[in-house]
Design an enzyme around this catalytic site. Structure first.
Site, mmCIF file in Angstrom:
data_model
loop_
_atom_site.group_PDB
_atom_site.id
_atom_site.type_symbol
_atom_site.label_atom_id
_atom_site.label_comp_id
_atom_site.label_asym_id
_atom_site.label_seq_id
_atom_site.Cartn_x
_atom_site.Cartn_y
_atom_site.Cartn_z
ATOM 1 N N ARG A 185 43.225 50.003 55.160
ATOM 2 C CA ARG A 185 42.671 48.760 55.694
ATOM 3 C C ARG A 185 43.639 48.114 56.684
ATOM 4 O O ARG A 185 43.221 47.514 57.676
ATOM 5 C CB ARG A 185 42.378 47.790 54.543
ATOM 6 C CG ARG A 185 41.691 46.510 54.996
ATOM 7 C CD ARG A 185 41.297 45.630 53.838
ATOM 8 N NE ARG A 185 42.445 44.880 53.330
ATOM 9 C CZ ARG A 185 42.378 44.060 52.291
ATOM 10 N NH1 ARG A 185 41.250 43.897 51.635
ATOM 11 N NH2 ARG A 185 43.445 43.409 51.887
ATOM 12 N N ARG A 224 45.799 42.072 58.867
ATOM 13 C CA ARG A 224 46.383 41.195 57.842
ATOM 14 C C ARG A 224 47.868 41.499 57.670
ATOM 15 O O ARG A 224 48.258 42.634 57.453
ATOM 16 C CB ARG A 224 45.635 41.351 56.507
ATOM 17 C CG ARG A 224 44.428 40.435 56.423
ATOM 18 C CD ARG A 224 43.678 40.592 55.130
ATOM 19 N NE ARG A 224 44.492 40.394 53.938
ATOM 20 C CZ ARG A 224 43.963 40.265 52.717
ATOM 21 N NH1 ARG A 224 42.652 40.290 52.549
ATOM 22 N NH2 ARG A 224 44.756 40.107 51.683
ATOM 23 N N ARG A 275 43.789 33.226 39.555
ATOM 24 C CA ARG A 275 44.801 34.280 39.591
ATOM 25 C C ARG A 275 45.911 34.058 38.585
ATOM 26 O O ARG A 275 46.813 34.905 38.481
ATOM 27 C CB ARG A 275 45.420 34.320 40.976
ATOM 28 C CG ARG A 275 44.931 35.448 41.860
ATOM 29 C CD ARG A 275 45.677 35.317 43.168
ATOM 30 N NE ARG A 275 45.666 36.497 43.973
ATOM 31 C CZ ARG A 275 44.701 36.805 44.847
ATOM 32 N NH1 ARG A 275 43.639 36.059 44.956
ATOM 33 N NH2 ARG A 275 44.819 37.883 45.587
ATOM 34 N N ARG A 282 52.271 42.613 45.878
ATOM 35 C CA ARG A 282 50.991 42.030 45.455
ATOM 36 C C ARG A 282 50.509 42.676 44.158
ATOM 37 O O ARG A 282 49.959 42.000 43.289
ATOM 38 C CB ARG A 282 49.934 42.210 46.564
ATOM 39 C CG ARG A 282 50.144 41.243 47.729
ATOM 40 C CD ARG A 282 49.525 41.742 49.019
ATOM 41 N NE ARG A 282 48.071 41.767 48.973
ATOM 42 C CZ ARG A 282 47.333 42.462 49.832
ATOM 43 N NH1 ARG A 282 47.913 43.197 50.776
ATOM 44 N NH2 ARG A 282 46.020 42.427 49.740
ATOM 45 N N LYS A 339 36.883 43.328 45.532
ATOM 46 C CA LYS A 339 36.290 42.040 45.167
ATOM 47 C C LYS A 339 35.454 41.459 46.307
ATOM 48 O O LYS A 339 34.322 41.046 46.094
ATOM 49 C CB LYS A 339 37.392 41.002 44.854
ATOM 50 C CG LYS A 339 38.327 41.369 43.738
ATOM 51 C CD LYS A 339 39.304 40.221 43.463
ATOM 52 C CE LYS A 339 40.310 39.991 44.580
ATOM 53 N NZ LYS A 339 41.382 40.996 44.646
HETATM 54 P P1 ATP Z 1 41.804 41.834 48.612
HETATM 55 O O1 ATP Z 1 41.408 41.012 49.787
HETATM 56 O O2 ATP Z 1 41.802 43.271 48.893
HETATM 57 O O3 ATP Z 1 41.002 41.472 47.395
HETATM 58 P P2 ATP Z 1 43.983 40.287 47.715
HETATM 59 O O4 ATP Z 1 43.291 39.967 46.441
HETATM 60 O O5 ATP Z 1 45.450 40.498 47.613
HETATM 61 O O6 ATP Z 1 43.345 41.553 48.349
HETATM 62 P P3 ATP Z 1 43.249 37.736 48.868
HETATM 63 O O7 ATP Z 1 42.462 37.384 47.658
HETATM 64 O O8 ATP Z 1 42.616 37.607 50.183
HETATM 65 O O9 ATP Z 1 43.780 39.216 48.857
HETATM 66 O O10 ATP Z 1 44.593 36.863 48.822
HETATM 67 C C1 ATP Z 1 45.597 37.001 49.785
HETATM 68 C C2 ATP Z 1 46.809 36.172 49.402
HETATM 69 O O11 ATP Z 1 46.441 34.778 49.350
HETATM 70 C C3 ATP Z 1 47.396 36.448 48.015
HETATM 71 O O12 ATP Z 1 48.312 37.534 48.027
HETATM 72 C C4 ATP Z 1 48.070 35.100 47.705
HETATM 73 O O13 ATP Z 1 49.285 34.972 48.391
HETATM 74 C C5 ATP Z 1 47.116 34.090 48.295
HETATM 75 N N1 ATP Z 1 46.114 33.631 47.293
HETATM 76 C C6 ATP Z 1 44.775 33.859 47.339
HETATM 77 N N2 ATP Z 1 44.153 33.319 46.275
HETATM 78 C C7 ATP Z 1 45.117 32.735 45.529
HETATM 79 C C8 ATP Z 1 45.134 32.037 44.298
HETATM 80 N N3 ATP Z 1 44.014 31.832 43.590
HETATM 81 N N4 ATP Z 1 46.323 31.583 43.829
HETATM 82 C C9 ATP Z 1 47.457 31.788 44.508
HETATM 83 N N5 ATP Z 1 47.525 32.442 45.668
HETATM 84 C C10 ATP Z 1 46.380 32.922 46.195
HETATM 85 MG MG MG Z 2 39.564 39.871 49.278
#
Ligand code: ATP
Ligand code: MG
Length: 187
Positions: free
Chosen positions: A131, A137, A92, A148, A14
């Site tokens: 990664r 991270r 999410r 996750r 993403k």
């Molecule tokens: P990637 O970065 O590879 O897309 P990811 O989607 O797990 O992986 P992030 O989107 O950076 O990573 O989110 C990291 C963490 O932040 C999530 O696991 C969650 O705990 C929190 N988080 C991020 N966005 C939200 C959201 N919209 N609602 C609730 N928690 C969130």
């Molecule tokens: Mg991301």
């Protein structure tokens, strides 16, 4: 305005594709994960609440993230000419998706398309472990990665149906080169 929701499991690409879209189309990139990591770094109240949840692979509470997103959209719109938004990692949950619709509606804008980047589980785990070697991270370790992915399947997959019902969901095949994935997005 062109407003895009980019969704997909952790490690689906993403953030990577968002960066390419931003470069080509000049959209405002809103990554809630990046925003939370900034809050943690800055030691804010929200950062303190979020830190342990993120380390465990759980979602932060809807109310918190919805309020943060609302402020950010408001700020971007106040600070001049926004061509559109790309929402990365938000919504999410179905509750967040409903909130996004109502926040945007108040501003007379709407989500145009929801791109869901599809990558199979083994590949996700492989990418995230890889990664983890350099990302620094705290959530890129095997136990947290598995949680996750579970949380994604339980809480976030229903968001696909939410946008399907609105006729806005497009599936993107997330394997292949960056250019191949981006070509599907452009189409
Ligand atoms: P990637 O970065 O590879 O897309 P990811 O989607 O797990 O992986 P992030 O989107 O950076 O990573 O989110 C990291 C963490 O932040 C999530 O696991 C969650 O705990 C929190 N988080 C991020 N966005 C939200 C959201 N919209 N609602 C609730 N928690 C969130
Ligand atoms: Mg991301």
């Amino acid at each position: 305005m062109l407003n895009i929701v980019i969704s997909g499991a952790p490690g689906s690409g993403k953030g990577t594709q968002s960066a390419i879209i931003v470069e080509q189309y000049g959209l405002s990139h809103i990554s809630t994960g990046d925003m939370l990591r900034e809050e943690i770094k800055a030691g804010t109240e929200n950062g303190k609440k979020a830190e342990a949840l993120i380390n465990d692979g759980k979602l932060v509470p809807d109310e918190m993230i919805i309020a943060m997103l609302h402020d950010r959209v408001q700020n971007d719109l106040n600070n001049g000419s926004v061509k559109g938004f790309i929402f990365d990692g938000f919504p999410r949950t179905v509750t967040q998706a409903e909130a996004l619709d109502s926040i945007l509606k108040q501003k007379n804008i709407r989500v145009g398309v929801m791109l869901n980047i599809d990558v199979e589980q083994n590949e996700l785990v492989k990418r995230l472990l890889n990664r983890g070697k350099t990302s620094g991270r705290s959530d890129d370790n095997l136990i947290t990665i598995q949680e996750r992915i579970n949380v994604y399947e339980q809480k976030t997959m229903p968001v696909i149906q939410f946008y399907d019902k609105q006729g806005k969901h497009v599936r993107i095949k997330g394997t292949g080169t960056l250019d191949e994935v981006f070509a599907q997005i452009e189409e």
